[in-house]
Enzyme design. Structure first.
Site, PDB file in Angstrom:
ATOM      1  N   HIS A   1       0.789  -1.240   0.000  1.00 61.90           N
ATOM      2  CA  HIS A   1       0.000   0.000   0.000  1.00 61.90           C
ATOM      3  C   HIS A   1       0.824   1.296   0.000  1.00 61.90           C
ATOM      4  CE1 HIS A   1      -3.627  -2.320   1.033  1.00 61.90           C
ATOM      5  NE2 HIS A   1      -2.950  -2.894   2.012  1.00 61.90           N
TER       6      HIS A   1
HETATM    7  C1  BDR Z   1      -2.503   0.977   5.559  1.00 64.99           C
HETATM    8  O1  BDR Z   1      -2.697   0.468   6.882  1.00 64.99           O
HETATM    9  C2  BDR Z   1      -1.490  -0.006   7.407  1.00 64.99           C
HETATM   10  O2  BDR Z   1      -1.667  -1.242   8.022  1.00 64.99           O
HETATM   11  C3  BDR Z   1      -0.503  -0.071   6.268  1.00 64.99           C
HETATM   12  O3  BDR Z   1       0.808   0.227   6.701  1.00 64.99           O
HETATM   13  C4  BDR Z   1      -1.016   0.977   5.309  1.00 64.99           C
HETATM   14  O4  BDR Z   1      -0.487   2.248   5.624  1.00 64.99           O
HETATM   15  C5  BDR Z   1      -3.328   0.139   4.602  1.00 64.99           C
HETATM   16  O5  BDR Z   1      -4.691   0.229   4.926  1.00 64.99           O
END
Ligand code: BDR
Ligand code: CA
Length: 312
Positions: free
Chosen positions: A234
């Site tokens: 992500h």
């Molecule tokens: C986001 O949530 C976190 O767990 C990850 O690092 C990312 O920034 C994804 O929804």
């Protein structure tokens, strides 16, 4: 050339994004925030990564909890440490004396062309905006990983980084600072595969090997929750528009954050009416955000791997 501050909560995908960004961008500083795990752990992980990578980047410790309500974590994905699977020693560097809020305000005041890249809850940035709105308004852009035009990952409608502090996200989106948002609708459509994780694990250099081990944990946890043959990276999507802008396509629209709602607290409400109707009159609100709608995901993963392999 712009200067960059990365605000993050490492976090496996934060770690990959941080190491990737450091290869391509002049990073003025890193601010940490609670999120995937406690602020103690995210700050520890950030300094461990920065030192292991031999980066000379100041780290300022940030918020331990959201503006309102209690902390939620993502330890079921990232583990208790926030970076389970890696064996990085504690770094020797110390966090800056000033906290993240003051570090952000000082940077916005001193630098002509500052871009913030945010990969966690938006608490630090909201606190800085509340404290010094005029100084923070000098910032060129805030590029975030967070939100979604459609589905969530904490609730049906809310993505983790926004759900972890919706009040902060609402302040940031309504600040007047130009926003860029890569949400789940794009960031969850591609990711690192099992053979790619194995390739990193088998690398004999310390950092790629350890990031490989950490991604092995992340991949395993992701696979327990989602039925897909990859684990999303992500957070790198907040960096890509500043390194390889052709790889994510954005559309300008109005975005706000729902802070109430039994089903919708933490949702990023993306007004796509002007896009659907190809006019600029359907939405009564002025566009405030470039929103990611599509990407060349495989190329982004290849670039991420390539950058990790350049570390020792
Ligand atoms: C986001 O949530 C976190 O767990 C990850 O690092 C990312 O920034 C994804 O929804
Ligand atoms: Ca993150």
């Amino acid at each position: 050339m712009a200067s960059y501050i990365i605000d993050c909560d490492p976090g496996h995908d934060d770690a990959v994004a941080l190491l990737f960004a450091a290869k391509f961008l002049p990073i003025y500083g890193i601010t940490t925030v609670f999120g995937n795990t406690s602020i103690t752990n995210t700050t520890r992980n950030t300094i461990a990564l920065v030192d292991a990578a031999g980066l000379k980047i100041p780290v300022a410790k940030g918020a331990a909890k959201p503006l309102k309500g209690s902390i939620i974590k993502a330890e079921h994905v990232h583990g208790k440490s926030g970076l389970d699977g890696a064996n990085l020693p504690d770094g020797k560097s110390q966090p800056r004396k000033e906290d993240a809020t003051n570090f952000l305000i000082e940077a916005a005041s001193n630098l002509q062309d500052l871009v913030l890249i945010a990969m966690g809850p938006l608490t630090n940035i909201a606190m800085a905006i509340k404290k010094a709105p005029n100084i923070m308004s000098r910032i060129r852009e805030i590029s975030i990983m967070g939100g979604s035009t459609s589905f969530g990952n904490v609730t049906a409608t809310a993505e983790f980084n926004i759900f972890a502090d919706p009040e902060a996200a609402q302040i940031v989106f309504n600040s007047g600072i130009p926003m860029r948002m890569a949400g789940l609708n794009v960031t969850s459509t591609f990711g690192i595969t099992a053979p790619q994780v194995t390739m990193l694990c088998e690398n004999t250099n310390f950092l790629p090997h350890n990031i490989g081990l950490s991604l092995n944990h992340y991949f395993t946890q992701q696979s327990k929750i989602y039925n897909r043959p990859y684990a999303p990276l992500h957070d790198i999507c907040a960096v890509i528009p500043h390194t390889h802008s052709e790889l994510i396509q954005y559309q300008r629209m109005y975005v706000d954050v729902e802070c109430e709602g039994i089903f919708t607290r933490g949702q990023t409400v993306c007004d796509q009416r002007d896009i659907v109707t190809a006019t600029s009159q359907a939405s009564e609100k002025k566009a405030n955000c470039d929103v990611a709608l599509s990407s060349k995901g495989d190329t982004i993963v290849e670039l991420a791997l390539h950058s990790l392999l350049t570390y020792q």
